[in-house]
Design a protein around this motif. Structure first.
Motif, PDB file in Angstrom:
ATOM      1  N   ALA A   1       7.479   8.779   4.002  1.00 12.78           N
ATOM      2  CA  ALA A   1       8.467   8.147   4.869  1.00 12.78           C
ATOM      3  C   ALA A   1       8.186   6.649   4.788  1.00 12.78           C
ATOM      4  N   ASN A   2       9.177   5.869   4.378  1.00 11.15           N
ATOM      5  CA  ASN A   2       9.015   4.411   4.294  1.00 11.15           C
ATOM      6  C   ASN A   2       9.424   3.818   5.636  1.00 11.15           C
ATOM      7  N   VAL A   3       8.495   3.125   6.267  1.00 13.78           N
ATOM      8  CA  VAL A   3       8.747   2.626   7.619  1.00 13.78           C
ATOM      9  C   VAL A   3       9.018   1.133   7.590  1.00 13.78           C
TER      10      VAL A   3
ATOM     11  N   GLY B   1      13.202   4.853   0.537  1.00 11.81           N
ATOM     12  CA  GLY B   1      12.357   4.205  -0.454  1.00 11.81           C
ATOM     13  C   GLY B   1      12.962   4.459  -1.822  1.00 11.81           C
ATOM     14  N   LEU B   2      12.120   4.407  -2.842  1.00 11.97           N
ATOM     15  CA  LEU B   2      12.622   4.622  -4.202  1.00 11.97           C
ATOM     16  C   LEU B   2      12.505   6.084  -4.616  1.00 11.97           C
ATOM     17  N   HIS B   3      11.967   6.902  -3.722  1.00 13.64           N
ATOM     18  CA  HIS B   3      11.836   8.353  -3.948  1.00 13.64           C
ATOM     19  C   HIS B   3      10.941   8.716  -5.133  1.00 13.64           C
ATOM     20  N   ASN B   4       9.933   7.877  -5.380  1.00 12.20           N
ATOM     21  CA  ASN B   4       8.934   8.243  -6.391  1.00 12.20           C
ATOM     22  C   ASN B   4       7.913   9.208  -5.797  1.00 12.20           C
ATOM     23  N   GLY B   5       7.832   9.197  -4.458  1.00 15.05           N
ATOM     24  CA  GLY B   5       6.805   9.986  -3.779  1.00 15.05           C
ATOM     25  C   GLY B   5       6.872  11.463  -4.097  1.00 15.05           C
ATOM     26  N   GLU B   6       8.078  12.013  -4.146  1.00 14.52           N
ATOM     27  CA  GLU B   6       8.231  13.446  -4.409  1.00 14.52           C
ATOM     28  C   GLU B   6       7.607  13.807  -5.751  1.00 14.52           C
TER      29      GLU B   6
ATOM     30  N   TYR C   1       5.437  -0.038   3.662  1.00 15.26           N
ATOM     31  CA  TYR C   1       4.603   0.780   4.544  1.00 15.26           C
ATOM     32  C   TYR C   1       5.089   2.206   4.367  1.00 15.26           C
ATOM     33  N   GLU C   2       4.273   3.037   3.723  1.00 12.07           N
ATOM     34  CA  GLU C   2       4.689   4.415   3.427  1.00 12.07           C
ATOM     35  C   GLU C   2       3.722   5.389   4.073  1.00 12.07           C
ATOM     36  N   ILE C   3       4.276   6.437   4.676  1.00 15.10           N
ATOM     37  CA  ILE C   3       3.400   7.448   5.277  1.00 15.10           C
ATOM     38  C   ILE C   3       3.703   8.816   4.693  1.00 15.10           C
TER      39      ILE C   3
ATOM     40  N   LEU D   1      -9.324   4.047   4.632  1.00 12.72           N
ATOM     41  CA  LEU D   1      -9.959   4.916   3.643  1.00 12.72           C
ATOM     42  C   LEU D   1     -10.351   4.162   2.375  1.00 12.72           C
ATOM     43  N   ARG D   2      -9.518   3.247   1.957  1.00 11.06           N
ATOM     44  CA  ARG D   2      -9.819   2.473   0.738  1.00 11.06           C
ATOM     45  C   ARG D   2      -8.849   1.298   0.637  1.00 11.06           C
ATOM     46  N   PRO D   3      -9.186   0.320  -0.222  1.00 10.58           N
ATOM     47  CA  PRO D   3      -8.231  -0.770  -0.469  1.00 10.58           C
ATOM     48  C   PRO D   3      -7.159  -0.309  -1.447  1.00 10.58           C
ATOM     49  N   GLU D   4      -6.140  -1.112  -1.650  1.00 11.35           N
ATOM     50  CA  GLU D   4      -5.122  -0.820  -2.656  1.00 11.35           C
ATOM     51  C   GLU D   4      -5.759  -0.906  -4.047  1.00 11.35           C
ATOM     52  N   GLN D   5      -5.339  -0.036  -4.945  1.00 16.94           N
ATOM     53  CA  GLN D   5      -5.876  -0.054  -6.308  1.00 16.94           C
ATOM     54  C   GLN D   5      -4.743  -0.018  -7.329  1.00 16.94           C
ATOM     55  N   VAL D   6      -5.056  -0.442  -8.544  1.00 18.47           N
ATOM     56  CA  VAL D   6      -4.101  -0.297  -9.651  1.00 18.47           C
ATOM     57  C   VAL D   6      -4.642   0.829 -10.528  1.00 18.47           C
TER      58      VAL D   6
ATOM     59  N   THR E   1       2.050  -2.988  -2.430  1.00 16.48           N
ATOM     60  CA  THR E   1       3.206  -3.345  -3.263  1.00 16.48           C
ATOM     61  C   THR E   1       3.439  -2.363  -4.413  1.00 16.48           C
ATOM     62  N   ARG E   2       2.630  -1.304  -4.511  1.00 16.48           N
ATOM     63  CA  ARG E   2       2.727  -0.278  -5.556  1.00 16.48           C
ATOM     64  C   ARG E   2       2.565  -0.886  -6.956  1.00 16.48           C
ATOM     65  N   PRO E   3       1.465  -1.578  -7.169  1.00 19.26           N
ATOM     66  CA  PRO E   3       1.254  -2.237  -8.467  1.00 19.26           C
ATOM     67  C   PRO E   3       1.192  -1.253  -9.637  1.00 19.26           C
ATOM     68  N   THR E   4       0.752  -0.023  -9.353  1.00 23.52           N
ATOM     69  CA  THR E   4       0.672   0.976 -10.431  1.00 23.52           C
ATOM     70  C   THR E   4       2.056   1.246 -11.024  1.00 23.52           C
ATOM     71  N   LEU E   5       3.086   1.134 -10.175  1.00 25.24           N
ATOM     72  CA  LEU E   5       4.451   1.383 -10.637  1.00 25.24           C
ATOM     73  C   LEU E   5       5.153   0.064 -10.997  1.00 25.24           C
ATOM     74  N   SER E   6       4.361  -1.004 -11.130  1.00 24.01           N
ATOM     75  CA  SER E   6       4.879  -2.344 -11.465  1.00 24.01           C
ATOM     76  C   SER E   6       5.916  -2.834 -10.464  1.00 24.01           C
TER      77      SER E   6
HETATM   78  C1  LIG Z   1      -1.632   7.513   0.667  1.00 24.91           C
HETATM   79  C2  LIG Z   1      -1.017   6.696  -0.430  1.00 24.91           C
HETATM   80  C3  LIG Z   1      -1.791   5.805  -1.159  1.00 24.91           C
HETATM   81  C4  LIG Z   1      -1.242   5.045  -2.189  1.00 24.91           C
HETATM   82  N1  LIG Z   1      -2.039   4.196  -2.885  1.00 24.91           N
HETATM   83  C5  LIG Z   1      -1.512   3.445  -3.889  1.00 24.91           C
HETATM   84  C6  LIG Z   1      -2.340   2.530  -4.606  1.00 24.91           C
HETATM   85  O1  LIG Z   1      -3.541   2.352  -4.340  1.00 24.91           O
HETATM   86  N2  LIG Z   1      -1.760   1.813  -5.611  1.00 24.91           N
HETATM   87  C7  LIG Z   1      -0.429   1.945  -5.947  1.00 24.91           C
HETATM   88  O2  LIG Z   1       0.010   1.290  -6.871  1.00 24.91           O
HETATM   89  N3  LIG Z   1       0.385   2.783  -5.241  1.00 24.91           N
HETATM   90  C8  LIG Z   1      -0.131   3.550  -4.241  1.00 24.91           C
HETATM   91  N4  LIG Z   1       0.671   4.424  -3.540  1.00 24.91           N
HETATM   92  C9  LIG Z   1       2.141   4.248  -3.667  1.00 24.91           C
HETATM   93  C10 LIG Z   1       2.861   5.189  -4.500  1.00 24.91           C
HETATM   94  O3  LIG Z   1       3.063   4.486  -5.675  1.00 24.91           O
HETATM   95  C11 LIG Z   1       4.136   5.475  -3.693  1.00 24.91           C
HETATM   96  O4  LIG Z   1       3.903   6.494  -2.777  1.00 24.91           O
HETATM   97  C12 LIG Z   1       5.319   5.816  -4.515  1.00 24.91           C
HETATM   98  O5  LIG Z   1       5.760   4.646  -5.076  1.00 24.91           O
HETATM   99  C13 LIG Z   1       6.446   6.461  -3.683  1.00 24.91           C
HETATM  100  O6  LIG Z   1       7.277   5.528  -3.077  1.00 24.91           O
HETATM  101  P1  LIG Z   1       8.841   5.774  -2.902  1.00 24.91           P
HETATM  102  O7  LIG Z   1       9.039   7.192  -2.450  1.00 24.91           O
HETATM  103  O8  LIG Z   1       9.272   4.766  -1.910  1.00 24.91           O
HETATM  104  O9  LIG Z   1       9.433   5.545  -4.246  1.00 24.91           O
HETATM  105  C14 LIG Z   1       0.136   5.177  -2.499  1.00 24.91           C
HETATM  106  C15 LIG Z   1       0.932   6.049  -1.732  1.00 24.91           C
HETATM  107  C16 LIG Z   1       0.374   6.809  -0.725  1.00 24.91           C
HETATM  108  C17 LIG Z   1       1.239   7.742   0.064  1.00 24.91           C
END
Ligand SMILES: Cc1cc2nc3c(=O)[nH]c(=O)nc-3n(C[C@H](O)[C@H](O)[C@H](O)COP(=O)(O)O)c2cc1C
Length: 122
Positions: free
Chosen positions: A25-27, A13-18, A70-72, A94-99, A59-64
């Motif tokens: 894990a991006n599947v 993925g883009l490694h923003n998760g850390e 699909y991330e786990i 648990l919830r819908p996607e949010q910004v 689509t990770r709208p918070t990060l534009s």
């Molecule tokens: C359980 C979970 C819920 C998430 N929910 C949202 C969300 O509601 N809105 C959003 O913009 N990103 C959400 N994210 C995405 C994060 O922005 C994402 O994990 C991050 O971009 C890391 O991705 P990367 O490692 O591929 O860069 C969520 C991620 C996880 C693991």
């Protein structure tokens, strides 16, 4: 009711998760698989062993960003999964996607999602 088992290969993925405190894990799922955007409590299967986790479909709208991913986040798991096959079963949405207004707000919500997922998987 029978539950659907999804499986795919873990890709980079883009490694923003850390930096958000929740590495993921991006599947890569087959093109004909469609899961509604949102956050889910999941059982994750790696090498035949079951782990708890939370799945994000969106689509990770918070990060534009705009590409559907699909991330786990796998609980209590450390290890390099790139290129490996992983399977998961959805237990509860648990919830819908949010910004979110900020990365901190997203991070705080991820901690809540983690607690909710653990509860759902008890
Ligand atoms: C359980 C979970 C819920 C998430 N929910 C949202 C969300 O509601 N809105 C959003 O913009 N990103 C959400 N994210 C995405 C994060 O922005 C994402 O994990 C991050 O971009 C890391 O991705 P990367 O490692 O591929 O860069 C969520 C991620 C996880 C693991």
């Amino acid at each position: 009711m029978t539950s659907c088992v999804y499986s795919g290969i873990v890709i980079h993925g883009l490694h923003n998760g850390e930096s958000l405190g929740f590495p993921t894990a991006n599947v890569q799922l087959p093109d004909d698989v469609h899961i509604a955007k949102g956050v889910y409590a999941v059982w994750v299967y790696i090498d035949g062993k079951r782990h708890e986790g939370m799945l994000y479909v969106g689509t990770r709208p918070t990060l534009s960003l705009s590409e559907l991913t699909y991330e786990i986040n796998i609980f209590d798991f450390e290890g390099d999964l790139y290129g490996q096959e992983l399977a998961f079963v959805i237990v509860k949405q648990l919830r819908p996607e949010q910004v979110f207004k900020s990365r901190d707000a997203l991070s705080a919500q991820l901690a809540k999602d983690c607690a909710a997922a653990r509860e759902a998987l008890k």
